[in-house]
Design a protein around this motif. Sequence first.
Motif, PDB file in Angstrom:
ATOM      1  N   LEU A 266      41.161  29.999   5.312  1.00 10.37           N
ATOM      2  CA  LEU A 266      40.739  30.038   6.703  1.00 10.37           C
ATOM      3  C   LEU A 266      40.236  28.673   7.177  1.00 10.37           C
ATOM      4  CD1 LEU A 266      40.947  32.501   8.339  1.00 10.37           C
ATOM      5  CD2 LEU A 266      38.579  33.027   7.896  1.00 10.37           C
ATOM      6  N   GLY A 267      39.647  27.925   6.253  1.00  9.47           N
ATOM      7  CA  GLY A 267      39.094  26.630   6.630  1.00  9.47           C
ATOM      8  C   GLY A 267      40.194  25.681   7.070  1.00  9.47           C
ATOM      9  N   ARG A 268      41.248  25.624   6.298  1.00  6.30           N
ATOM     10  CA  ARG A 268      42.352  24.751   6.650  1.00  6.30           C
ATOM     11  C   ARG A 268      42.967  25.222   7.963  1.00  6.30           C
ATOM     12  NH1 ARG A 268      47.836  23.643   3.113  1.00  6.30           N
ATOM     13  NH2 ARG A 268      49.153  23.290   4.915  1.00  6.30           N
ATOM     14  N   ASN A 269      43.056  26.532   8.096  1.00  8.74           N
ATOM     15  CA  ASN A 269      43.601  27.087   9.315  1.00  8.74           C
ATOM     16  C   ASN A 269      42.733  26.729  10.514  1.00  8.74           C
ATOM     17  OD1 ASN A 269      45.725  28.572  10.308  1.00  8.74           O
ATOM     18  ND2 ASN A 269      44.455  30.379  10.541  1.00  8.74           N
ATOM     19  N   LEU A 270      41.432  26.765  10.285  1.00  8.83           N
ATOM     20  CA  LEU A 270      40.514  26.404  11.364  1.00  8.83           C
ATOM     21  C   LEU A 270      40.720  24.946  11.757  1.00  8.83           C
ATOM     22  CD1 LEU A 270      38.132  27.028  13.192  1.00  8.83           C
ATOM     23  CD2 LEU A 270      36.598  26.422  11.345  1.00  8.83           C
ATOM     24  N   ALA A 271      40.860  24.102  10.740  1.00 11.50           N
ATOM     25  CA  ALA A 271      41.072  22.689  11.024  1.00 11.50           C
ATOM     26  C   ALA A 271      42.311  22.514  11.893  1.00 11.50           C
ATOM     27  CB  ALA A 271      41.202  21.909   9.724  1.00 11.50           C
ATOM     28  N   THR A 272      43.406  23.184  11.514  1.00 14.63           N
ATOM     29  CA  THR A 272      44.628  23.066  12.307  1.00 14.63           C
ATOM     30  C   THR A 272      44.396  23.610  13.710  1.00 14.63           C
ATOM     31  OG1 THR A 272      45.552  23.903  10.265  1.00 14.63           O
ATOM     32  CG2 THR A 272      47.087  23.286  11.989  1.00 14.63           C
ATOM     33  N   ALA A 273      43.768  24.759  13.773  1.00 15.67           N
ATOM     34  CA  ALA A 273      43.571  25.383  15.077  1.00 15.67           C
ATOM     35  C   ALA A 273      42.755  24.477  15.990  1.00 15.67           C
ATOM     36  CB  ALA A 273      42.867  26.730  14.909  1.00 15.67           C
ATOM     37  N   ILE A 274      41.756  23.838  15.413  1.00 16.32           N
ATOM     38  CA  ILE A 274      40.938  22.946  16.224  1.00 16.32           C
ATOM     39  C   ILE A 274      41.773  21.760  16.673  1.00 16.32           C
ATOM     40  CG2 ILE A 274      39.033  21.317  16.126  1.00 16.32           C
ATOM     41  CD1 ILE A 274      37.497  23.309  14.499  1.00 16.32           C
ATOM     42  N   LEU A 275      42.588  21.275  15.760  1.00 19.00           N
ATOM     43  CA  LEU A 275      43.410  20.111  16.055  1.00 19.00           C
ATOM     44  C   LEU A 275      44.326  20.389  17.236  1.00 19.00           C
ATOM     45  CD1 LEU A 275      43.463  17.451  14.557  1.00 19.00           C
ATOM     46  CD2 LEU A 275      45.640  18.156  13.581  1.00 19.00           C
ATOM     47  N   VAL A 276      44.932  21.569  17.244  1.00 16.49           N
ATOM     48  CA  VAL A 276      45.876  21.852  18.333  1.00 16.49           C
ATOM     49  C   VAL A 276      45.233  22.707  19.409  1.00 16.49           C
ATOM     50  CG1 VAL A 276      47.831  21.672  16.787  1.00 16.49           C
ATOM     51  CG2 VAL A 276      46.796  23.884  17.174  1.00 16.49           C
ATOM     52  N   ARG A 277      43.932  22.925  19.291  1.00 15.09           N
ATOM     53  CA  ARG A 277      43.189  23.708  20.282  1.00 15.09           C
ATOM     54  C   ARG A 277      43.805  25.080  20.490  1.00 15.09           C
ATOM     55  NH1 ARG A 277      40.456  20.031  19.241  1.00 15.09           N
ATOM     56  NH2 ARG A 277      39.397  18.586  20.613  1.00 15.09           N
ATOM     57  N   ASP A 278      44.056  25.753  19.403  1.00 10.59           N
ATOM     58  CA  ASP A 278      44.562  27.108  19.522  1.00 10.59           C
ATOM     59  C   ASP A 278      43.362  28.016  19.772  1.00 10.59           C
ATOM     60  OD1 ASP A 278      45.841  29.502  19.349  1.00 10.59           O
ATOM     61  OD2 ASP A 278      47.120  28.899  17.670  1.00 10.59           O
TER      62      ASP A 278
END
Lengths: 319, 345, 556, 395, 343
Positions: A266-278
């Motif tokens: 989930l952490g990596r996913n959060l990082a990606t999500a934040i990066l692309v502002r999902d």
Amino acid sequence: MTTFTFILIRQMPGNPFSIKVEQLMREQNLTVEEATNRAGALFDFDPNRPLLEQYTEYMGKLLRGDLGKSIISSEPVMNMLLRFLPWTLFSVGLGLLISFGLGILIGMLMAYWRGSLFDNVMTAFASVMYGIPDYVIALLLIIVAGVQLRILPFAQMLGGSTPGIEPGFRLDYILDLLFHAFLPVFTYVITSLGGWMLTMKSSTMSTLGEDYITVARARGLSQRRLLTAYIGRNAMLPLVTRLAISVGFIVGGAVIIETLYQYPGLGRNLATAILVRDYTVMQGIFLVIAISVVFSNILADLLFGLLDPRVRLGKEDAS
Amino acid sequence: MTVTPAAPEVVLSVRNLCISYLTRRGRLRAVNKVSFDLHAGETLALIGESGCGKSTINLGLIRLLPPTGTIDSGEIVYRRRDGQTVDVRGLTTGQLRQFLWRECSMVFQGALNSLNPVIKISSMIYDTAAAHGMDKKEARDRALDLFQKVRLDPRRVFNAYPHELSGGMRQRTLLATALLLRPQVVLMDEPTTAVDILTQRSIIDVLKRLREELNFSVIFISHDLAVAAEIADTVATMYAGEIIEMGPVAEVFYRPRHAYTLGLLEAAPRLSVGREELHSIPGSPPDLVEPPPGCRFHLRCRFATDECRTTPPPLTTAPEDERHTVACYHTATILKTRQEELARD
Amino acid sequence: QEAPAGVFLGTWPYVLKPDHNLNSFSPNGPTANLGVVYWQLVEMPAAFYKWAADEYVGLLAESWGFVDGGYELTLKEATWSDGSPVTADDVVATYGIGRILGWSQFNTVASVEKVADRTVRFVWSGEPSLLAERLILKENIRPAATYGALAEEALALAADGKTRDDQEWKDLNAKINDFRPDALLASGPYTYTLDDVGDSYMSLFWQPNSLYSGTVNFGEIRLWAGETEVTTPLVLNGDIAWSTNVYPPATQQAFQDAGIRLLIQPRGYGPSLLFNHDVAPWNIKEVRQVAALVIDRSENAFLTNGFGATGTQYMAGILDAQVPNMLTQDVIDQLNPYTFNPEAAADIMTQLGYTRNDAGKWVDAEGNTIKSEYKFPGDFADFSAAAQNATDQLNEFGFDITPRAVPWQQARDDIFAGNFELSVWSWGAGSPFAFSHLRNPVIRFNYAGLGEGQPGMNFPMEFEWRGEQINLTDLINNVNVGLDVAAQQERAGKIALILNDLMPFIPLNIILSTEPWNEAELAGAPADDDPILQNPSSDSFVILYLLEGQIAPAGG
Amino acid sequence: MIGFATIATVPGLLIGMVCGLIPLGIALYYRQLRPGLLGWLACAFSGFACGFLGGVPMIVLTTAVVISYAYVNKQDPFTSRAALAEVNFEETRLELLLRLLAGLGNSVRAGLVALLRNKAGFIGFLGVLFFFLMSVFGPLLIPYDGRPHPDRRLPESRTLFQAPSAQFPLGLDWQGRDILSHVVHGGQGLILTAGLAGVLTTIIAVVLGALAALLGGVVDQVFSAFSNFILTIPQFPLLLVLASVLTFESNVALALLFALLSWPTLMRAVRAQVLSLRERDYVEAAIALDLGLWHITLREVLPNMISYIVVNMIFSIRVAMYSIVGLVFLGMVPLREPDWGVMIFVGRQQGALSNSISVWMVLAPVLAIALFQLSLVMFTRSLEEVFNPRLRSGL
Amino acid sequence: MINPAPAAAAPLVALRHVYQTYKKDNHLLRVLQDINLEIHPNEILCLVGESGCGKTTTGKIIAGLLTHTEGEVLFKGRPPASYTGARERADLRRTLQIVHQDPFASLNPAHTIGQILSYPLQRHGMVSGRAALRRRIWELLTLVDLTPPGDVVNKYPHQLSGGQRQRVSIARALTVQPGLIVADEAVSMVDVSIRIGILKMLHRLREELRLAIVFITHDLALAKYFAWEGRIAVMYLGRIVEIGPTPQVIGQPAHPYTRALLAAVPEADPDLTRHKQQIPLRSEDIPALAAIPPGCAFHPRCPFHVPGLCDASLPPLAVPAGFQQQAACLPLHQPEGLRRYGT
Ligand SMILES: Nc1ncnc2c1ncn2[C@@H]1O[C@H](COP(=O)(O)OP(=O)(O)OP(=O)(O)O)[C@@H](O)[C@H]1O
Ligand SMILES: Nc1ncnc2c1ncn2[C@@H]1O[C@H](COP(=O)(O)OP(=O)(O)OP(=O)(O)O)[C@@H](O)[C@H]1O
Ligand SMILES: [Mg+2]
Ligand SMILES: [Mg+2]
């Protein structure tokens, strides 16, 4: 809480659309027009919609247990959470358990042999470790152990499991999981061990002063029984609450580490999500974080009640 | 009256025991040249004010002093039932473990703190039994039997956690546990302090009965003269780490020869006499890191003379009873004072 | 036919499952997940462009060229991975959907028609241009077998005269985005299924039915996930043989020390210093010129990316490598090179009425220093290094500037919103057309190219220059119109001179792609002076060389 | 401004030396040369270190110590064994002042002794002192190397990084600058900000916790609910948002932000502590004596929490330091060099960890932070002794 | 003997039908029930009873530190609410002082003895000027036999022995010149040898300062010694079961509970104590406060209880025939009561 994060998240600079444009330009070397056009077609997300409208819609769905869909991939957020959460729970949970176990063991011995070389060395080690950020440890681990010394086949260890391996309750799969979890788990252990050691040490010190320890000695109990059932268990009690509370921060703590180790949590996913502002995905993950914090507080109470008969029976008396 | 064993066989013999603690300020001699014999079936009461070293002797006898405490010198010889003697100071850790509880058990001050709050009484019993190779069933039967004897509801207590028991019940539980392995000696550190009168009474009664039934020796520590008067065969008064007077209970209470014992007796109120005149001992206990020269009690003693201030009085034996020893220069005066007081009542 | 034995070890920051999908029109489809290079090995475009030679090499295309009123493209006799032929229908379907998605080809193309089985014709709507040609030839062609149904709906909508404002159009757009094909049909020699996507790497596997299946030397292309920091140790360890990430100089040094070759190619952009023209004194041309004079651009370049960057030479708004192509020598000679010269700059400052105070800072008549905040994206190593060094140099000269790192998303938004004083963003373009170079950043980061209420740099685009009224927006937008190369050069030259004089932004340096290439694992890379290395990394030689079989496992 | 601005400058030294004349003079008057000289040195030193801020308070402290030596011989009526009638309780203002100063001096001395007594604590104290001296005086010895040095590039090298050498004991950073100078200069800001953050966190936590515990009822519930709320906020996006709205120009703003985010845990602890202290018998006695809420809070409850508060404050400082470095690491704070956090951030970004010649750019500040934190931890042990009257006066 | 109630003067403190109930985990803890007490100036009242029977609670209510749930407490004949105005309330507050049991916990470890004594003196303006303040401290310390005062005034509590600390506690209570001191187990934690000294000092203070003292203890021998001239109130499970002049209560106890208590106390006299007659109780354990037995709360343990009587109705607190003290025992109040016991 949800409201607060909702507003918070929408206030973050950048929006998924313009970020995609930038990404397209940077990665595919498209011109602005191309990138804008392509990105424009990709989203059914309208950043200009009134916040209030978005909010009411979101909350309405949330009440029905619907976390919405990812803005980027249209995947239901719930599915994503269910898919990524186990990895994080597994790795951070394992790390937490190991560091907790090791920490209380070493901490106990430190207190038992207090003033010895072992105690002093371990205290210094714990305090230093406590001061080094976990990502630095992670990077050093890769560079030193993986690249320079080549004692870790770290490339093979990245990710959550070896691609192509069949999931199942088989030894090879479980070993594979452990193999891949080694890097993050090791990092978590190293970074949180110091804290547990120090707390356990002080807790044990105060337990050692208790009369019932002396009495147990007087009863001729074996050293092992004394250390486990009498000293260890009692000294551990206050730490259990903290363990449960750290469970609440499992998700939040794993962002950088999971990214560095490509661990599919989930952490990596959060990082990606934040990066692309999902937005929806972020919202979902933050909800998980908040829930786990609350949940772990309840867990702490429960655990404490379970381990300490005084509390447990106090409750029963009341009913 | 005082029960004197016909063939006083010594089970525990202590000679010149010295124990000190390492403190910030230096060496604190908490027990200084203490000697006594404990006979089979005998109850020895150690009395004295707080901090005089009673508990330290106790812990020293079973070598469970805290890390800062050490036995500097002296001899602790224990005589087993089979007649073999054991030098307690010479035991290895493993031997000591076997020795403890099987031969010599103890009941501590503060019953709540003596029980591990998170395990049941039953596991405590089993632990103890396991450590000494007693099997579970036997341990259980014996424990239930003992609980019965100390007037507890055996089954309920056996399966209870410590906090579910009241103070008196815990103290009796401890007493029963102490007797689990049929030791010859039980050390009791203020088992009746901080409990209610009725509870204290039941503990005293239970102890008396068990002692008759099981015939063990007791070292009973107390600062309450009344309790000592009730259950002791022999009384030893301690002051500043030293036993300054020791003798059969009637001797010490009715014919004390040390100013400090006299002071204690004069400070003890009694119910059954009407209005009475009591006195307290002035001043406070001496600093054990730098004890006063001469008789340690001289600063608070109304009989003190120059001799007392310079030379420690030697231990002498009372002419009436050779078991009565005392370290005081003014035995006669004190004896007379006490007798006058008794006559007045 | 057997799959070749070699494994090509590459990297790309792809998206993990379940976000990952096989719809190459969707944002998380192969387009994004493979990157330009690897995607072209799956869904091939019509042609590959060689920059130095200015010529196209056909990949799927057999022939191509301008015809009267349009452009014709004939495909080779190729097959998809399922064995079916690649036909004009595939191209029509691709563009049918592309229209719904608003592709920029349709700025000049009116329609795409099937002429013969393997020939399509693009009908111009506007003026034909070389730019439009490039877009056509570089577009990856998708299989009608997969997207045909959607394409038919799309074509029907277009035929009905619907536009993107119609609901049907929007619905179809959404439908296209949500479409999830089960398999990825490939015209290139590689394809993959979702099962091949792992957490740490994904694999493209060889398929026998492509035109190039017989020439490639690798049975598998393994792409490691991750950005710079993650891939660094993998490159060092030999788990990645070629990487397109931007590595900081220290890492490049580490690669070199480990015996890994560094291939240098253009990247097509560089950091530029953006001024907010609403903020004094940056609205004064001379002050901007001073700034250009006092920043040693080669120092700045070195700190930006070591040898992976070069200080800007021409200061014309066009990447140095393209200047000789896009401008005439006459114009080039007129360009002010802004050679590092603090003395000259000091003179200008004095003329402007500034004096130096005791601390060596320039102050105006009231004694105020020239205070500014330099906002930069802290997470981009190259841009932030450029910005920090520029700040250092400006301060050295006597300005009073504070650097401030912000997340890149914010830096970008702040530039759009005009909420900055000095900032850094890219200039130049990875394109052979002056238009793409020149619009960036003066249109892109200026009100001219932004939405309402977004002033950006707020550089006035209409002004008088050397006695002439200029509309810079129009000039730039029209620079590449038509097929007359000389006219285009002339228009570009004028813009270049304007930019060179007014300095609305300072092109600090040009970043090169310094790509680690592990010769112990991969053979067949061109020599350092091979002209193919003038291709920017988006047109990487690897595409062509892989397909043609020039790249092979080392020692194999 | 005079104050911190005079750090380690000649005026600072002069201020200190002048300040030191006061204790020295008084010492000469009382013929206590040694404490006088020490006092003078202490004043000079702290004036040098902190200007007026250090020099002036030091006058009071050292004078008090000097007097505490001299006062031993003075006759306090209370130390006499005379009968009540013979004792004179009158005293002049000067005598009172002297008596109070002597008391203060004795406390200072006892505190110092307590500080030195615990071995680990003393090492910690030395560590903290070392970092303090390094931050204040280090710059005098090692000038700040702030400009890039393209000229220092070694032939064949692609970077300006250099491994440690005799000339540059910690090597050069990505701009060819001396890492040692950055380590020496880079601690000030971070330590100051973290310290401030710790202090602010503690203040907020103590005030709110004490109020919640003492006032109870609605106030208690509101504060507790609020602290729970803060705990569940995802801090990462919050920081992102705040960073885009605010510029953390001043250390104060940054420290305040941290304090605002991190007070809840400490507040809960303080609340529990106050609640338990409130139940103490001596508090009840104070109520019976009608000494008033202020007296009870400030005189009865607070002094017994000081040790706890200070230890927690140090803990907060450590956490704040860790978090500030994290914030810098995420690039959300103006990157003002020199700063340890910025070194780690830029170092990571510049790939310093990938290479043994460059790794020191990250390792040096990381070690500095780790050692500083280690010193703090060990130092707290001594502090516990200093603040505990039981341990302090059990000399 | 001495029942010091000059009927005219209002009692210092009067408790009328006072109840105290706590709610704990849905249980009602009836800590005090129907307590009636009057304390007159210069009187000694001793509260005895087993642990948890409500002695401290009663003491705190008397000292005005705790508000009761039901009933009426009058201070100098007036309810506390009638004390309006800061001055009046402060005066009342200062009249009633408490000395705690634990000398370690009752003095703030952070202050010196001098400070501890000077705070109330200064706050209430008991003295004016520094010299007077210091003189007063000197006097107070002398008053509690801490001589020479110079030895203790600058020390911290932990540097004093338990007895010394207890004396400081008393001195602190005396700073405000109270009319009544509640001494809650004030000597139970100090050493046997010094107890008597403190008790004697309290006696002296009572005489010199005309103090009333409420002395709480569970040690009957001590109660007897200290309160010989006053009254003893025996409490059991929140009620007063017997109250009367000390010599009577000790010498001729009425209530079975009191008798059991007295019989259980060992004596510091080997012959005496070994031949003391015991009263065997029917149960060892005291019932929980949450489940107080109906009727006479002592009946489940009482060896003399009369089934159907004791467990049915509450015994009133009255003077049984042949006694001078009040006792709450139904059989005693019946004609044949005395006989049944065979006093
Ligand atoms: N762990 C220790 N370290 C240092 N000194 C100690 C320690 N334990 C006890 N002492 C000191 O040793 C002396 C004797 O203590 P001990 O506990 O034996 O007294 P005691 O007679 O049992 O007192 P009490 O009646 O209060 O239980 C005391 O002066 C005490 O302060
Ligand atoms: N604040 C409170 N909340 C709930 N129960 C209380 C409270 N205060 C006292 N109690 C209960 O009231 C009962 C009487 O308490 P109190 O302290 O008056 O007894 P005591 O006679 O002084 O006992 P001891 O001899 O142990 O001091 C006890 O059972 C106690 O648990
Ligand atoms: Mg003891
Ligand atoms: Mg009480």
